[in-house]
Design an enzyme around this catalytic site. Structure first.
Site, short mmCIF file in Angstrom:
data_model
loop_
_atom_site.label_atom_id
_atom_site.label_comp_id
_atom_site.label_asym_id
_atom_site.label_seq_id
_atom_site.Cartn_x
_atom_site.Cartn_y
_atom_site.Cartn_z
N CYS A 232 6.82 -5.58 4.93
CA CYS A 232 5.72 -4.60 4.90
C CYS A 232 5.17 -4.45 6.32
CB CYS A 232 4.64 -5.01 3.93
SG CYS A 232 5.26 -5.21 2.26
N ALA A 233 5.99 -3.98 7.23
CA ALA A 233 5.72 -4.09 8.67
C ALA A 233 5.04 -2.89 9.30
CB ALA A 233 7.04 -4.33 9.40
N PRO A 235 2.53 0.23 10.29
CA PRO A 235 3.07 0.82 11.53
C PRO A 235 3.38 -0.18 12.63
CG PRO A 235 0.71 1.13 11.44
CD PRO A 235 1.09 0.46 10.15
N GLY A 236 3.20 -1.47 12.38
CA GLY A 236 3.84 -2.41 13.30
C GLY A 236 2.96 -3.29 14.15
N ASP A 253 10.10 -2.17 5.99
CA ASP A 253 9.08 -1.40 5.27
C ASP A 253 9.78 -0.35 4.40
OD1 ASP A 253 5.80 -1.11 5.84
OD2 ASP A 253 6.72 0.63 4.85
N ASP A 279 13.18 -1.30 0.13
CA ASP A 279 12.17 -1.76 -0.82
C ASP A 279 12.29 -3.29 -0.92
OD1 ASP A 279 10.64 -2.44 -2.99
OD2 ASP A 279 11.39 -0.81 -4.27
N ASP A 295 2.27 -8.95 4.95
CA ASP A 295 1.00 -8.23 5.10
C ASP A 295 1.05 -7.16 4.01
OD1 ASP A 295 -1.39 -7.26 6.13
OD2 ASP A 295 -0.41 -6.03 7.65
N CYS A 348 -5.76 -6.76 3.73
CA CYS A 348 -7.04 -6.28 4.28
C CYS A 348 -7.92 -5.82 3.11
CB CYS A 348 -6.84 -5.16 5.30
SG CYS A 348 -5.96 -3.73 4.68
C1 LIG Z 1 -0.89 -3.23 4.98
S1 LIG Z 1 0.40 -2.16 5.36
C2 LIG Z 1 1.25 -3.05 6.61
C3 LIG Z 1 0.61 -3.04 7.98
C4 LIG Z 1 1.50 -3.67 9.03
N1 LIG Z 1 1.87 -5.02 8.68
C5 LIG Z 1 0.85 -3.71 10.41
O1 LIG Z 1 0.37 -4.74 10.85
O2 LIG Z 1 0.85 -2.66 11.09
C6 LIG Z 1 1.46 -2.35 3.97
C7 LIG Z 1 2.83 -1.71 4.11
O3 LIG Z 1 3.57 -2.08 2.94
C8 LIG Z 1 4.57 -1.08 2.75
N2 LIG Z 1 5.14 -1.27 1.39
C9 LIG Z 1 4.56 -0.99 0.21
N3 LIG Z 1 5.38 -1.32 -0.81
C10 LIG Z 1 6.51 -1.83 -0.24
C11 LIG Z 1 7.74 -2.32 -0.76
N4 LIG Z 1 7.96 -2.39 -2.08
N5 LIG Z 1 8.68 -2.74 0.12
C12 LIG Z 1 8.48 -2.69 1.45
N6 LIG Z 1 7.32 -2.20 2.01
C13 LIG Z 1 6.37 -1.79 1.16
C14 LIG Z 1 3.81 0.20 3.00
O4 LIG Z 1 4.69 1.25 3.34
C15 LIG Z 1 2.89 -0.21 4.18
O5 LIG Z 1 3.44 0.20 5.40
#
Ligand SMILES: C[S@@+](CC[C@H](N)C(=O)[O-])C[C@H]1O[C@@H](n2cnc3c(N)ncnc32)[C@H](O)[C@@H]1O
Length: 410
Positions: A232-233, A235-236, A253, A279, A295, A348
């Protein structure tokens, strides 16, 4: 042709409507609503008006109720328009005549005279907002004994936090940028800075990241070439921190669009990571990792200072849905750790269902967070987990709400 300033107010009204009626996030709503607003200054104004009207909505509604006994025709829209006008005058230093000239046309064919009357009654009375926003019932009940402190932290939008690529040059960058540092690799600036014009932006010397959001990756320390999965990386923010700390990062992601922003961030900073669009619920790695950062997607109620829409939009059902997804993601992340590997879980969110309740189910060995790993003024809970909220570090301008926990695989 529109009178000057009207498109920005119309966009603010559309954003508020999308949040309150359709449950969209302010960011989602801004995408469509700002498309017809010309110029960065007017777009920023529209966003500021919508944010302030949502941040102070409970208090603005109470002011309106105090000025009229009657239910307003087309109540939701009329309140939103009066709210936009009041938010400008009471929070953004707009003169009342300008708020009227750009607000009442939004009620064309509707109760303009009544709205004008309510607004004029309030401004003539010298109506004011309280020093701290009143929370809506839902968050106030859910946040329990911390609710008052969180509300106090919510009164202003957040300051601008930067994470540095080279933490060894923290003092130098703090001086160059004219900010203060609350932790190695962190610089805090006043709000409103034009980010792209600041020294170091073009060279990728830093990226924007709330101080609380920078804490999970700090807990892994230097990478020394070891492999970490940033699940879940996008925008990074955490991918950049981990790459800068010498980890070999796999950044995964599900969102292609958000991963484009992650790639842009890697390009700008000259850092590298293997980027995977997948996924996490179905993907399988080729080999286990020395560390995993999860995250997780969440209700993001901890970002209420910059996204006051969460105060009105997030309900128990969404919290339960997110908690279910987080539990599934945590189970998968747990299975991808090499022996001796470290898992960091973060959200968060201020909701215990997404934080403490998730951590309680993890079967790995707890690796308590020590106070020495944290900026001064923050302390882990007795069980070694960390809970931050916007009421903390108040004397330095606060920070976002996060829950963070860490474990080791034996
Ligand atoms: C809290 S944000 C991540 C923020 C990121 N870690 C950062 O520090 O910039 C959660 C992320 O989880 C991704 N996400 C949601 N469901 C997911 C899944 N089943 N597999 C992978 N990514 C997923 C979303 O697209 C989103 O970008």
């Amino acid at each position: 042709m529109d009178i000057p300033g009207l498109p920005a107010r119309r966009a603010a009204l559309n954003m508020i409507d999308a949040v309150l009626r359709r449950g969209e996030t302010l960011d989602q709503a801004a995408g469509a609503a700002l498309a017809r607003v010309r110029g960065d200054a007017d777009r920023a104004l529209a966003r500021a008006i919508a944010s302030e009207a949502l941040r102070w909505r409970t208090d603005i509604d109470a002011l309106i109720d105090g000025a009229t006994q009657q239910r307003l025709p087309d109540d939701a829209k009329s309140r939103a328009v009066i709210g936009i006008m009041l938010a400008q005058v009471l929070r953004l230093d707009t003169p009342p005549h300008a708020a009227i000239a750009t607000g009442l046309p939004l009620l064309m064919g509707g109760p303009r005279r009544l709205a004008h009357g309510v607004f004029s009654t309030l401004t003539k009375r010298g109506a004011a907002l309280p020093p701290v926003p009143t929370l809506p019932d839902g968050p106030r009940e859910r946040w329990g004994e911390r609710a008052d402190a969180i509300a106090a932290g919510l009164a202003e939008p957040p300051l601008l936090d930067l994470s540095l690529k080279d933490a060894a040059r923290t003092a130098e960058w703090a001086e160059t940028l004219g900010g203060v540092s609350l932790a190695p690799g962190h610089v805090r600036l006043p709000r409103g800075a034009a980010i792209e014009t600041l020294p170091g932006y073009r060279d990728g010397a830093w990226w924007v990241q709330d101080l609380a959001a920078s804490l999970p990756a700090r807990l892994l320390g230097p990478g020394e070439g070891r492999r970490v999965l940033d699940l879940c990386a996008a925008p990074g923010g955490k991918t950049l921190q981990l790459a800068a700390a010498g980890w070999q990062v796999t950044a995964l992601d599900i969102s292609k669009r958000r991963l484009e922003r992650l790639r842009d961030n890697l390009d700008r900073t000259g850092l590298s990571a293997q980027v995977v669009t997948a996924d996490a619920l179905t993907w399988e790695p080729e080999a286990p990792f020395d560390a995993v950062v999860l995250d997780a997607p969440c209700t993001a109620t901890g970002t209420c200072r910059r996204h006051p829409d969460v105060l009105h939009r997030v309900r128990r059902g969404q919290i339960a849905d997110m908690a279910e997804l987080q539990a599934r993601l945590l189970e998968r992340a747990t299975g991808w750790l090499a022996p001796g590997g470290t898992l960091v879980y973060a959200v968060c969110s201020l909701e215990h269902e997404e934080g403490e309740d998730q951590a309680a189910r993890v079967t790995l060995t707890p690796y308590p967070i020590g106070a020495d790993a944290l900026p001064s003024g923050l302390a882990p809970a007795s069980d070694g987990w960390l809970r931050t909220d916007p009421g903390m570090l108040a004397e330095h301008g606060g920070l976002d709400g996060f829950f963070i926990a860490r474990w080791r695989r034996d």
